[in-house]
Design an enzyme around this catalytic site. Structure first.
Site, short mmCIF file in Angstrom:
data_model
loop_
_atom_site.label_atom_id
_atom_site.label_comp_id
_atom_site.label_asym_id
_atom_site.label_seq_id
_atom_site.Cartn_x
_atom_site.Cartn_y
_atom_site.Cartn_z
N GLU A 1 1.83 -0.43 -5.10
CA GLU A 1 0.90 0.66 -5.42
C GLU A 1 1.80 1.89 -5.52
OE1 GLU A 1 -3.30 2.49 -3.80
OE2 GLU A 1 -1.70 2.17 -2.34
N ASP B 1 0.84 -1.20 0.00
CA ASP B 1 0.00 0.00 0.00
C ASP B 1 0.87 1.25 0.00
OD1 ASP B 1 -2.71 1.24 0.42
OD2 ASP B 1 -1.74 1.94 2.26
#
Length: 710
Positions: free
Chosen positions: A406, A369
């Protein structure tokens, strides 16, 4: 003095269990040297972080660079006051590491935490407080979080348990599916089965997900990507909005990086925390499905200056977090603090954590993330060769796991196509999502960009430097609209979150087909279903790794909420009744997944075709047609004949005529899929038989997709 492992005390049961921990050792030289708080102790094993059961006792190791003293606190299960406090003697400290073996201590008899003393100077980033009870950063299980939705008692600290790691993996073997062959299914463990319609025995748990493995096999996906399953406190920021509770449902605020979320377990797992998760992963592997974890190393649940101090802040605040010169927290995560990932200490912890999940849980991959934060220096500036990212790329234990970034963060750093990779990292292709959303809803001038995205985004991922398995293609994920909502809403509708609809992205690139939200207009509903089929067909016919969000296969809705991070209710839970209601779409998704698996040219270079077609041929929009055609050519898996697939996409509002090349050897094109609805409720003609197409000129209805094969 030499002592057998059973001579150091403890119950016979504990001795037998501990024997399996250090199996190669038959005789050990560990005898008590001191007595502290009534316990026989000795200096411990300084290079084993955390609390570890050993023959006859437990080894406790913890470190802090700024501490002047450390105490070990022992608690009876469920109690808030320690029954014993064991200060670490100065001679139990080597360098910055405190280590102590406590003899005759059974792992079933206690929970533990620490108190750390040291200087307190917030402007220098020093927050030591000898009264703070701190959770071990290497805790393998966290107490007090077992029951979902029950807030932690006010003023009660997190505590840890020692976990018995003796899980039998039996004959489970990891699938080791090549990246380009993955079809990733992103899901939330709780939301996947929490709705009553899931009809599982243990809704909202690892066990409930395990009960749904037959469904996953039927669907055809071969990888699940689990949204955060590290221990988090769902009651963080608990509020009531219009009579409905909102909380930290998604779980992107980590409490402990080494501990599974205990509230996702169906049963109590005292000192065996993680067993249900391991059983789930083993059964997924047995069914040919990989398990990827969504991990959050960009921040923690301790927040900013106003947040709690329960672990990292108390051990070494100025090491674990990026701080401004004034001692405040940089907030590149958007969640209050930013983990200082490239500090050697934090770097080491993250590496050890990922190694632990790889070895103890047999995890197949990690999606990071806000991964650009992992590439920032201690002052927040981007690094050209971030030590952490390079270390993860070359670590031997992580050598076979997928690393997926990401490649952006809340601080504005966007590295899609330029994320430091060492030919090892893949990326969530945010440009695929954005460009293809524009193209599929009919925006003008998008065909060349769309062709690049469909054929592997080689304009941003040069195969010479990045290989051919970098792009993770997706149109939907947990963050944003679902597939159905993408064609049902022009605007976000996040009022239920309680922020006046100001949260969530305003850049949705969606189209409501003429009516905002729910409608009974049959024409609008038909168009929405066709566009959803178009999107899924194009995604599954694109080079790169395909990924979609759980529920998209049966047109799940979040009612226009594009930031459902706090919605532990019907907004986020999957309604399994929709599988039957939208059976045509579900069957189409199953079919396209099967079709992708059966045609290697959609996934990779599959050899040179005998017909002389290039590997990839793009026939774009011109003055005669508005149909984008992408033709893949190669050989089938057995190398017995050509494998040729043509994807034809008409995003225009009128029927179009287009041409495709003649096939050599008198072969014909066959219709493999047609989203126009003309064969409703089927999506290929004649109940599944391929229709022969004569000639090389076809007409395709408005806003439709054809998939053709040779």
């Amino acid at each position: 003095m030499e002592m057998n492992r059973t001579e150091t005390g403890g119950t016979e049961n504990n001795r037998m269990e501990n024997n399996s921990i250090i199996a190669p050792m038959t005789r050990i030289h560990m005898v008590p040297m001191d007595v502290i708080a009534g316990f026989e102790v000795r200096p411990g094993m300084y290079d084993i972080n955390g609390a570890t059961a050993i023959p006859g006792g437990v080894n406790f190791t913890v470190y802090s660079y700024g501490a002047t003293a450390c105490e070990l606190l022992l608690y009876k299960r469920g109690e808030d006051e320690p029954f014993a406090v064991l200060p670490f003697p100065e001679n139990y400290k080597i360098g910055k590491v405190y280590s102590m073996i406590v003899f005759k201590l059974s792992i079933y008899d206690f929970e533990y935490a620490y108190r750390i003393d040291g200087p307190y100077n917030p402007k220098e980033g020093l927050l030591f407080n000898k009264n703070n009870v701190l959770l071990d950063m290497y805790a393998k299980a966290v107490t007090g979080q077992k029951i979902w939705g029950i807030p932690k008692k006010e003023g009660v600290a997190y505590k840890a348990r020692v976990v018995k790691d003796d899980f039998d993996w039996k004959d489970y073997t990891q699938p080791h599916i090549p990246m380009e062959d993955l079809i990733i299914y992103e899901m939330h463990v709780r939301g996947f089965t929490r709705h009553f319609s899931s009809e599982v025995n243990y809704p909202g748990t690892f066990e409930g997900l395990k009960e749904k493995i037959p469904y996953l096999k039927k669907l055809g996906i071969n990888a699940v990507e689990l949204m955060p399953i590290f221990e988090f406190d769902e009651m963080k920021d608990y509020r009531v909005v219009n009579g409905r509770a909102v909380m930290d449902y998604w779980g992107y605020n980590t409490v402990s990086f080494f501990s599974p979320n205990s509230s996702y377990a169906a049963c109590k797992e005292y000192n065996r925390e993680g067993t249900e998760l391991k059983e789930l992963i083993g059964l997924l592997h047995e069914n040919g499905i990989e398990c990827i974890l969504d991990v959050v190393f960009n921040h923690t649940a301790e927040g900013n200056e106003m947040g709690p101090c329960f672990s990292f802040k108390g051990f070494d605040n100025n090491i674990y977090y990026m701080l401004t010169p004034e001692g405040y927290y940089y907030n590149f995560s958007g969640c209050g603090n930013t983990l200082n990932c490239n500090h050697p200490i934090v770097h080491q912890m993250i590496l050890e954590c990922l190694r632990y999940w790889t070895t103890a849980y047999h995890v197949d991959g990690f999606r990071f993330d806000l991964a650009t934060i992992l590439g920032r220096n201690e002052d927040g500036s981007p690094m050209s060769k971030p030590p952490l990212l390079q270390s993860l790329a070359f670590d031997p234990i992580l050598g076979n796991v997928k690393l997926i970034a990401e490649a952006w963060d809340a601080g504005g750093l966007y590295q899609v196509g330029s994320f430091p990779s060492w030919s090892r990292w893949a990326e969530w292709n945010g440009r695929y999502r954005d460009d293809m959303r524009n193209f599929l809803k009919g925006d003008y001038g998008m065909w060349e960009i769309a062709a690049n995205r469909i054929t592997g985004s080689r304009d941003i991922y040069d195969p010479k430097y990045r290989g051919n398995d970098v792009s993770v293609n997706f149109l939907t994920c947990h963050d944003g609209f679902t597939l159905w909502d993408l064609y049902s809403y022009n605007e976000k509708h996040n009022e239920a979150n309680g922020w006046g609809n100001t949260d969530g992205s305003n850049d949705n690139r969606s189209w409501n087909c003429g009516v905002e939200g729910d409608t009974k207009d049959a024409e609008v509903l038909t168009l929405r279903k066709r566009l959803a089929m178009n999107a899924f067909a194009v995604l599954l016919c694109s080079r790169g790794t395909a990924m979609f969000f759980a529920g998209d296969e049966f047109l799940n809705t979040q009612y226009g909420n594009n930031n459902a991070y706090c919605q532990d209710n019907e907004i986020s839970w999957l309604d399994w009744r929709e599988v039957k209601k939208n059976e045509v779409h579900f069957n189409f998704c199953r079919y396209m997944i099967r079709f992708r698996k059966g045609h290697p040219v959609l996934r990779k270079f599959a050899g040179n075709s005998a017909c002389g077609f290039p590997e990839i041929q793009v026939m774009g929009v011109d003055g005669c047609t508005k149909v984008l055609r992408v033709i893949y050519a190669g050989r089938n898996e057995e190398n017995t004949e050509d494998d040729v697939v043509c994807l034809a996409v008409n995003t225009f509002w009128e029927e179009q005529e287009f041409t495709i090349p003649f096939l050599a050897g008198g072969k014909d094109w066959h219709m493999a899929a047609d989203t126009s609805g003309r064969y409703y409720p089927a999506f290929i003609p004649e109940d599944g038989e391929l229709k022969i197409i004569t000639g090389n000129t076809l007409r395709i209805p408005a806003r439709s997709v054809y998939v053709l094969t040779s």
